[in-house]
Design a protein around this motif. Structure first.
Motif, mmCIF file in Angstrom:
data_model
loop_
_atom_site.group_PDB
_atom_site.id
_atom_site.type_symbol
_atom_site.label_atom_id
_atom_site.label_comp_id
_atom_site.label_asym_id
_atom_site.label_seq_id
_atom_site.Cartn_x
_atom_site.Cartn_y
_atom_site.Cartn_z
ATOM 1 N N GLU A 58 -31.548 12.733 -10.231
ATOM 2 C CA GLU A 58 -30.309 12.713 -11.012
ATOM 3 C C GLU A 58 -30.304 13.838 -12.044
ATOM 4 O O GLU A 58 -29.271 14.490 -12.260
ATOM 5 C CB GLU A 58 -30.158 11.364 -11.706
ATOM 6 N N TRP A 182 -23.654 15.962 1.397
ATOM 7 C CA TRP A 182 -24.131 15.191 0.263
ATOM 8 C C TRP A 182 -23.828 13.712 0.481
ATOM 9 O O TRP A 182 -22.744 13.346 0.935
ATOM 10 C CB TRP A 182 -23.464 15.646 -1.024
ATOM 11 N N HIS A 184 -24.221 9.915 -1.616
ATOM 12 C CA HIS A 184 -24.582 9.186 -2.839
ATOM 13 C C HIS A 184 -25.774 8.284 -2.577
ATOM 14 O O HIS A 184 -26.719 8.222 -3.357
ATOM 15 C CB HIS A 184 -23.379 8.382 -3.334
ATOM 16 N N PHE A 205 -27.049 7.573 -9.090
ATOM 17 C CA PHE A 205 -27.229 8.548 -8.016
ATOM 18 C C PHE A 205 -28.699 8.722 -7.648
ATOM 19 O O PHE A 205 -29.077 9.736 -7.074
ATOM 20 C CB PHE A 205 -26.662 9.901 -8.445
ATOM 21 N N VAL A 208 -29.459 9.820 -4.140
ATOM 22 C CA VAL A 208 -28.721 10.977 -3.655
ATOM 23 C C VAL A 208 -29.554 11.765 -2.642
ATOM 24 O O VAL A 208 -30.756 11.981 -2.825
ATOM 25 C CB VAL A 208 -28.265 11.873 -4.820
ATOM 26 N N ASP A 216 -22.690 5.818 3.005
ATOM 27 C CA ASP A 216 -21.789 5.695 1.858
ATOM 28 C C ASP A 216 -20.526 4.927 2.221
ATOM 29 O O ASP A 216 -20.024 4.115 1.440
ATOM 30 C CB ASP A 216 -21.388 7.082 1.347
#
Length: 285
Positions: A58, A182, A184, A205, A208, A216
């Protein structure tokens, strides 16, 4: 255990200008202990070694992602580092005046279905090669078959056979072959904050990563009812053009994640409730 004395000691050592602000315990989740700091900040302390790496992700990537996203995210305003009294990285993040969607009726979440869809349209773009690795998100949902069955055997849910059969049917969808985007990694309702009928922020996150965004999109079943889910999907499809296989994988992920959320109903009753809703919705269609 990160108590008030330890939290304040770390602040005095590393961020002394914040050390005299009021501290209020918020709670402890699977990964982090959280303390509200003054009126506008919060402290996030990993509670185990594995969680510390998530905080570091993060700290590195939220400043990169935040300017591209249409909803606020908890970009760290200060980074904490390991010290003599605490061995892991920790963060000072913004405090959002809001309520987690896990604490409100799923039928009310439709008010911001399009907002959440727009968040994912913005997030699900090609990720760089050095995006964080994550062994449990963004990969092939079919590899979750045996872990799902193990959990179903432990839980002995009344609809275990239906869950397993439906998962197999959905997870047989064609695998993701696109460029890794990307992801989450954990956008269930407890990580979605709402205020005054709108989506206020998307938080946590730590998971991530990059890969298949289907994990997601599982939030379509965990967060919404059928009418809102249809609007959520339509908005995302208009922005990303995903095919039916994407949504079948997402529905399989919803079943898998919803079962995971049943594993600790006493410690995390709000997550168990999210899981029960997710199973009901994912089995219904």
């Amino acid at each position: 255990m990160v108590d008030e004395d330890l939290a304040r000691r770390l602040l005095r050592e590393q961020h002394p200008d914040l050390a005299d602000l009021p501290l209020t315990w918020v709670g402890t989740g699977w990964d982090n202990a959280m303390w509200r700091l003054g009126a506008h900040l919060m402290l996030r302390f990993p509670v185990r070694k594995e969680s510390a790496l998530l905080v570091e992700h993060e700290q590195v990537w939220l400043p990169v992602l935040a300017p591209t996203l249409p909803v606020e995210v908890p970009v760290p305003v200060r980074n904490g580092v390991p010290g003599e009294s605490y061995p892991w990285a920790w963060s000072v993040v913004p405090w959002f005046e809001a309520t987690t969607a896990a604490a409100t009726p799923p039928a009310s979440h439709g008010a911001w279905a399009e907002q959440l869809a727009d968040f994912f349209v913005a997030l699900h773009v090609p990720a760089p090669a050095d995006a964080p690795d994550n062994p449990v998100r963004g990969d092939d949902i079919a590899v979750r078959r045996e872990p799902l069955r193990d959990r179903l055997a432990q839980l002995a849910l009344t609809d275990s056979e239906r869950i397993a059969a439906r998962f197999d049917e959905l997870a047989a969808a064609p695998r993701w072959t696109g460029t890794p985007v990307w992801v989450h990694g954990d956008p269930h309702p407890a990580n979605l904050l709402e205020h005054d009928g709108a989506l206020r922020a998307v938080i946590d996150f730590g998971d991530v990563t990059s890969g298949d965004p289907a994990c997601d999109l599982a939030t379509a079943w965990m967060t919404f009812d059928a009418p809102a889910r249809a609007r959520f999907r339509a908005r995302i499809d208009a922005g990303c053009g995903w095919d039916d296989a994407m949504w079948r994988r997402a529905q399989a992920w919803a079943l898998h994640l919803a079962v995971v959320m049943q594993m600790h109903p006493v410690e995390y009753p709000h997550l168990a409730a999210v899981g029960r809703h997710g199973i009901e919705q994912a089995l219904a269609g």
